[in-house]
Enzyme design. Structure first.
Site, PDB file in Angstrom:
ATOM      1  N   GLU A  36      62.952  25.872  51.213  1.00  0.00           N
ATOM      2  CA  GLU A  36      61.561  25.658  51.616  1.00  0.00           C
ATOM      3  C   GLU A  36      61.532  24.582  52.702  1.00  0.00           C
ATOM      4  OE1 GLU A  36      58.073  25.623  52.663  1.00  0.00           O
ATOM      5  OE2 GLU A  36      58.542  27.114  51.107  1.00  0.00           O
ATOM      6  N   HIS A 448      24.582  44.465  27.648  1.00  0.00           N
ATOM      7  CA  HIS A 448      23.430  44.161  28.498  1.00  0.00           C
ATOM      8  C   HIS A 448      22.981  42.717  28.229  1.00  0.00           C
ATOM      9  CE1 HIS A 448      19.629  44.689  30.625  1.00  0.00           C
ATOM     10  NE2 HIS A 448      19.039  44.092  29.592  1.00  0.00           N
TER      11      HIS A 448
END
Length: 464
Positions: A36, A448
């Protein structure tokens, strides 16, 4: 130079594909190294998903605070503290990055090496370490996960202007008075709307006839309307020709399709014209690795490059530049390298979400693509103003759209431009994976009041 250190696998880059692959290979007993050059985590953690969505969240809070009276809530004067927004963003990035680095450092059989890699041959790498010294690594298998960076267009005068990219704009400590945005893609729209919500005047200059190339025309037209409703100025079919600086102002000269010349003046300029692969330092030719005309590493469906035992995953291989695609690339290589399987990229669904507000969640093919393929389709389309939950929270902009195969009742694709559009899209994706016909979704009982139940109603709104 000393003799090379020998590994079974070396991974170049610690993005969202390379990092988990290095851990998996090490856990399988492979002697592995991951290289890296800057920060663990790649674009997603450091300059992409994590920081941008953190700032998008701050922009949404500002938006809702200004709308507080709509909900019967009285607030005082709103002040944007960019330094605090930036610090919140940094804190989250540092947390994710450090956690990822700690994982790599404590993994047995895995060496985390900070430095920049360059191919010295088909199976060897020359690494310039952060302290300036050099090291040579040799490996049986090499995986490239070096990612991409913001593209800088060849625009007259740009090198003499203090322009911003998707990385540097997140380090601003004050709100721009007038932000000019060059490019109407994902990056330009997310940052454009975000800084409009922070209080900037925003002008987006886009050379195409519509924003977001590749989306259906009704989707992008609605997005443009929403952004304009939010106060964003959008100039379509307009090509930037040059840029200059006059005092505190940046002057962008652009030509419309009609030939009209316009000069836009702003305090800041964001260049959001795409991304390019990080290949320059890799010396790919030394390993016989082929690239396409844009510099992306060519791979087949198994992510194999043109060089034996060398692979490329993530953004650098030219596939869709999304974190979840990079992670799926990791899955493919894990299966093939460790389990000796034969996983490929063929046939994988491509879900994604654009984090404008309301979100655009997308899966599968578009209506335009379906018609180009001469498929027999039906189109279900419903405005979010027909969704009870959206009305209850007063977030009813946008619409839902699904493309259905008229012969099989299977969904081919969907676009959900609405509150939590990415989450609703993911439910449709699961149905596509399970090959559930639209009729089952139409007739299923959902709780709902939820956004999920809107799927019932969507499939009673066929428009063609």
């Amino acid at each position: 130079m000393s003799a090379p250190d020998q590994y079974q696998a070396v991974i170049i880059g610690s993005g969202q594909g390379g990092k988990p692959l290095s851990v998996a290979l090490a856990a399988a007993g492979w002697r592995t190294a991951i290289l890296e050059r800057e920060h663990v985590g790649g674009t997603c953690v450091n300059e992409g998903c994590t920081p941008t969505k953190t700032m998008v969240a701050s922009g949404r809070v500002a938006y809702l605070t200004r709308r507080a009276a709509d909900y019967g809530v009285q607030t005082g004067n709103i002040r944007i503290d960019m330094s605090r927004i930036r610090q919140r963003k940094r804190d989250i990035v540092y947390s994710f990055r450090n956690r990822g680095q700690a994982t790599l450092e404590k993994t047995e059989n895995l060496d985390l090496i900070f430095g920049e890699a360059s191919f010295a041959g088909p199976k060897s790498l020359a690494v310039r370490l952060k302290d300036g010294t050099h090291r040579t690594l040799a490996a049986e298998k090499i995986i490239i996960d070096a990612g991409c960076r913001p593209a800088v267009p060849k625009l007259d005068g740009l090198k003499d202007v203090p322009y911003l990219t998707s990385t540097s704009i997140m380090e601003l400590d004050s709100v721009p008075e007038h932000l000019l945005v060059l490019g109407g893609g994902y990056v330009g729209l997310e940052f454009g709307q975000m800084f409009r919500r922070f209080g900037s005047r925003v002008s987006i200059v886009h050379r195409g006839e519509r924003l977001l190339r590749g989306e259906d025309s009704d989707v992008v037209d609605e997005i443009a309307a929403l952004l304009r409703q939010d106060g964003v100025d959008i100039l379509l079919t307009t090509t930037a020709e040059r840029v200059s600086k006059t005092g505190s102002q940046i002057v962008l000269t652009a030509r419309a399709k009609t030939g009209e010349i316009r000069e836009l003046q702003g305090t800041h300029l964001l260049v959001a014209t795409g991304r390019v692969p990080n290949v320059e330092a890799l010396n790919l030719s030394a390993a016989g690795i082929a690239t396409d005309k844009c510099g992306f590493v060519k791979v087949n469906s198994k992510l194999e490059t043109s060089a034996p035992e060398i692979y490329a995953l993530g953004d650098i291989n030219g596939g869709p530049a999304f974190t979840h695609i990079s992670y799926d690339d990791f899955r493919i290589l894990r299966i093939n390298l460790i389990d000796k399987g034969s996983a490929t990229t063929e046939g994988r669904l491509l879900p994604y979400t654009i984090y404008i507000d309301p979100q655009l969640g997308r899966i599968g093919i578009t209506e335009a693509q379906a018609r180009e393929q001469h498929k027999n389709i039906r189109i279900a389309k419903m405005p979010m103003s027909s969704v009870a939950r959206a009305l209850e929270v007063d977030e009813s902009r946008g619409f839902m759209k699904a493309i259905v195969d008229a012969n099989t009742d299977q969904m081919l694709g969907a676009a959900v431009l609405g509150i939590e559009g990415g989450e609703i899209m993911s439910m449709l994706q699961l149905a596509m994976i399970g090959k559930i016909p639209f009729t089952t979704l139409r007739d299923t009982v959902f709780a709902h009041p939820t956004l999920a139940e809107s799927i019932n109603n969507l499939f009673t709104h066929f428009v063609s």
